[in-house]
Design a protein around this motif. Sequence first.
Motif, PDB file in Angstrom:
ATOM      1  N   UNK A  30     -63.014   3.579 103.240  1.00 32.52           N
ATOM      2  CA  UNK A  30     -63.862   2.632 103.791  1.00 32.52           C
ATOM      3  C   UNK A  30     -65.236   2.801 103.367  1.00 32.52           C
ATOM      4  N   UNK A  31     -66.202   1.630 103.120  1.00 35.35           N
ATOM      5  CA  UNK A  31     -67.521   1.768 102.779  1.00 35.35           C
ATOM      6  C   UNK A  31     -68.201   1.958 103.999  1.00 35.35           C
ATOM      7  N   UNK A  32     -69.261   2.739 104.106  1.00 37.08           N
ATOM      8  CA  UNK A  32     -69.840   2.891 105.367  1.00 37.08           C
ATOM      9  C   UNK A  32     -71.468   2.932 105.522  1.00 37.08           C
ATOM     10  N   UNK A  33     -71.790   2.735 104.054  1.00 36.77           N
ATOM     11  CA  UNK A  33     -73.351   2.390 104.040  1.00 36.77           C
ATOM     12  C   UNK A  33     -73.522   2.973 102.483  1.00 36.77           C
ATOM     13  N   UNK A  34     -74.894   3.410 102.270  1.00 41.62           N
ATOM     14  CA  UNK A  34     -75.637   4.007 101.202  1.00 41.62           C
ATOM     15  C   UNK A  34     -76.432   4.974 101.368  1.00 41.62           C
ATOM     16  N   UNK A  41     -71.611   5.098 100.269  1.00 39.25           N
ATOM     17  CA  UNK A  41     -70.828   6.191 100.931  1.00 39.25           C
ATOM     18  C   UNK A  41     -69.540   5.628 101.444  1.00 39.25           C
ATOM     19  N   UNK A  42     -68.448   6.574 101.530  1.00 34.82           N
ATOM     20  CA  UNK A  42     -67.295   6.182 101.937  1.00 34.82           C
ATOM     21  C   UNK A  42     -66.758   7.129 103.159  1.00 34.82           C
ATOM     22  N   UNK A  43     -66.051   6.693 103.826  1.00 36.99           N
ATOM     23  CA  UNK A  43     -65.360   7.523 104.813  1.00 36.99           C
ATOM     24  C   UNK A  43     -63.618   7.288 104.640  1.00 36.99           C
TER      25      UNK A  43
END
Length: 92
Positions: A30-34, A41-43
């Motif tokens: 899951x994308x959580x930001x940059x 950034x992914x989790x």
Amino acid sequence: MEQKNILPRICAKPIEQQPDGTWIVRHHFRVVGKDDNGEELVTFASSEYPDKPTIQQIQRSIDRYRVSLTMYGDTISDEIEKVDLSMYMFTD
């Protein structure tokens, strides 16, 4: 302190052997930001194995993850229900 379950997308390989010889399988990205450089950034959820896992072992780990979500009242999304195991195929 670095969190192991948040990585730049380009570094978060679905399956890889670690320097100590163990294997890590990452799933449910899951994308959580940059980050500061604009990299996504992914989790993810992950499982570690002492030896190279089989597709059946990976499927069982994903199934356990799915069950653990339902035990805590989380709803199973299509993304979790329909995992594409082809990304975990590897050759000897």
